[in-house]
Design an enzyme around this catalytic site. Structure first.
Site, mmCIF file in Angstrom:
data_model
loop_
_atom_site.group_PDB
_atom_site.id
_atom_site.type_symbol
_atom_site.label_atom_id
_atom_site.label_comp_id
_atom_site.label_asym_id
_atom_site.label_seq_id
_atom_site.Cartn_x
_atom_site.Cartn_y
_atom_site.Cartn_z
ATOM 1 N N ASP A 132 0.830 -1.207 0.000
ATOM 2 C CA ASP A 132 0.000 0.000 0.000
ATOM 3 C C ASP A 132 0.863 1.255 0.000
ATOM 4 O OD1 ASP A 132 0.783 -0.664 2.683
ATOM 5 O OD2 ASP A 132 -0.776 0.659 3.473
ATOM 6 N N GLU A 151 0.127 -1.235 5.777
ATOM 7 C CA GLU A 151 1.197 -0.726 6.633
ATOM 8 C C GLU A 151 1.073 0.770 6.860
ATOM 9 O OE1 GLU A 151 5.127 1.063 7.595
ATOM 10 O OE2 GLU A 151 3.892 1.360 5.812
#
Length: 391
Positions: A89, A150
């Site tokens: 991400d 994350e």
């Protein structure tokens, strides 16, 4: 030329092509379709490299889907389980990949997530491929984990990360090296705090005494929180957002504050968080009540003996390759914090060199890819043979 450097060089063209494909897909936290698309790409490359792959869907506390954790495994001939940890991400909104597409200029690659952390994930995969090409399998098992969340504190991936960290002997994290080439050997702990204040509305001209001003309480609390800076070494408290009220002729009956807490040491982190709780619970304006929510608290990753030995081993491997290796602590937290908390020996910053993360100027030094992939592969191999090199 050292065989590791030669094999890493052989992977460079594929690395470039893969990086361009990953960066071309928007995969900001919560953009599930894009995250699954980049996960599909990485899964295909892992399968091609002989790894077994599983995908585990994860969600936040409200049940909102966040995408899949990708876990790829390859057995070796040794005993040590080595975890390679990265994330898919980014912090960028939909449309960024089209507005700011992947490009290469003056030896640097640019694009959303090129350094944080798509370039790092691909370095981990390339290192696995290098070891396979050289038939070096002295590890017990290699586990590559790629998370989809994350950048929002791994709120859905935490249980899996803790399990994988507890099972691993060593966790090598694939965030890219600092812009000066440093690896990362410690990270601050972080807590994102939301304070909601509820007061009582009243006409500001006719009967202000009937109100309870939540905005005033928030302003006083902001000052009290700011005064915590410097109370403990390395602890920072930042009120980053404050929203309150709605009209100038109404006593504000509501306010909301977003606060960032960071600390190097666990004891100081816990002490500062306890003091923030006390301040929030203590009324500073009569009639105003406040509630505190702690989002994704992540403890400090403090340097320990195992981590220091790991950094020393990386420097030794680097010296053999002609790759200078140094390391530093950083104020940003990452999945490394959670893996260290789970008990693994951790070293981070093992991707290529990059910088300007979370900004339109994010870059990756393409000249660093081959030496850093060779370093990572060499470190994995050295850990696998640890009984012969003092690990």
């Amino acid at each position: 030329m050292d065989p590791l450097l030669g094999a890493a060089g052989d992977r460079l063209s594929a690395y470039h092509d893969r990086l361009a494909r990953l960066v071309a897909v928007d995969s900001g936290s919560g953009q599930v379709d894009g995250l699954r698309e980049v996960g599909d790409l990485v899964q295909g490359w892992c399968l091609g490299a002989g790894l077994a792959v599983e995908r585990v869907p994860v969600a936040d506390a409200a049940g909102q889907a966040l995408g899949d954790v990708l876990i790829a495994r390859r057995r070796g001939a040794g005993t040590r389980r080595i975890l390679l940890a990265g994330h898919l991400d980014t912090v960028f909104p939909p449309g960024t990949a089209a507005a700011r597409p992947f490009r290469v200029q003056d030896g640097r690659a640019y694009g959303p997530g090129v350094s944080d952390d798509k370039g790092g994930v691909l370095a981990g995969l390339a290192a696995v491929e290098v070891l396979a090409a050289l038939d070096r399998h002295r590890y017990g098992e290699l586990v590559l984990v790629c998370t989809p969340d994350e950048e929002i504190g791994s709120v859905g991936s935490r249980p899996l990360l803790r399990t994988l960290g507890a099972e691993a002997d060593v966790a090598l994290c694939l965030e890219c090296a600092r812009d000066n080439g440093d690896l990362v050997s410690a990270r601050k702990g972080v807590a994102d705090l939301a304070v909601t204040l509820r007061g009582r509305a009243a006409h500001a001209g006719i009967e202000p005494e009937r109100g309870a001003n939540a905005l005033l309480a928030a302003a006083r609390l902001t000052i009290a929180l700011d005064q915590l800076n410097g109370r403990w070494p390395g602890v920072t408290v930042n009120v980053g957002a404050l929203e309150a009220g709605g009209r100038p002729n109404v006593v504000a009956d509501r306010a909301r504050m977003l606060v960032d807490l960071r600390a190097w040491r666990t004891g100081e982190y816990e002490a500062a968080l306890a003091e923030i709780r006390r301040l929030v619970a203590e009324p500073v304006v009569s009639g105003v009540h406040a509630d505190l929510t702690v989002h994704a608290p992540t403890p400090p990753w403090e340097p320990g003996p195992a981590g220091r030995r790991l950094a020393e081993l990386a420097a030794k491997v680097g010296a053999g390759l002609g790759v200078p290796v140094s390391h530093t602590a950083t104020g940003g937290c990452a999945d490394a914090n959670l893996l260290a908390e789970a008990g693994a020996a951790v070293l981070d910053g093992l991707g290529p060199i990059g910088g300007a993360d979370h900004s339109p100027g994010e870059w990756l030094d393409l000249d660093s890819v081959v030496p850093r992939v060779a370093l990572l592969a060499g470190l994995i191999d050295a850990i696998g043979a640890g009984d012969r090199i003092g690990m």
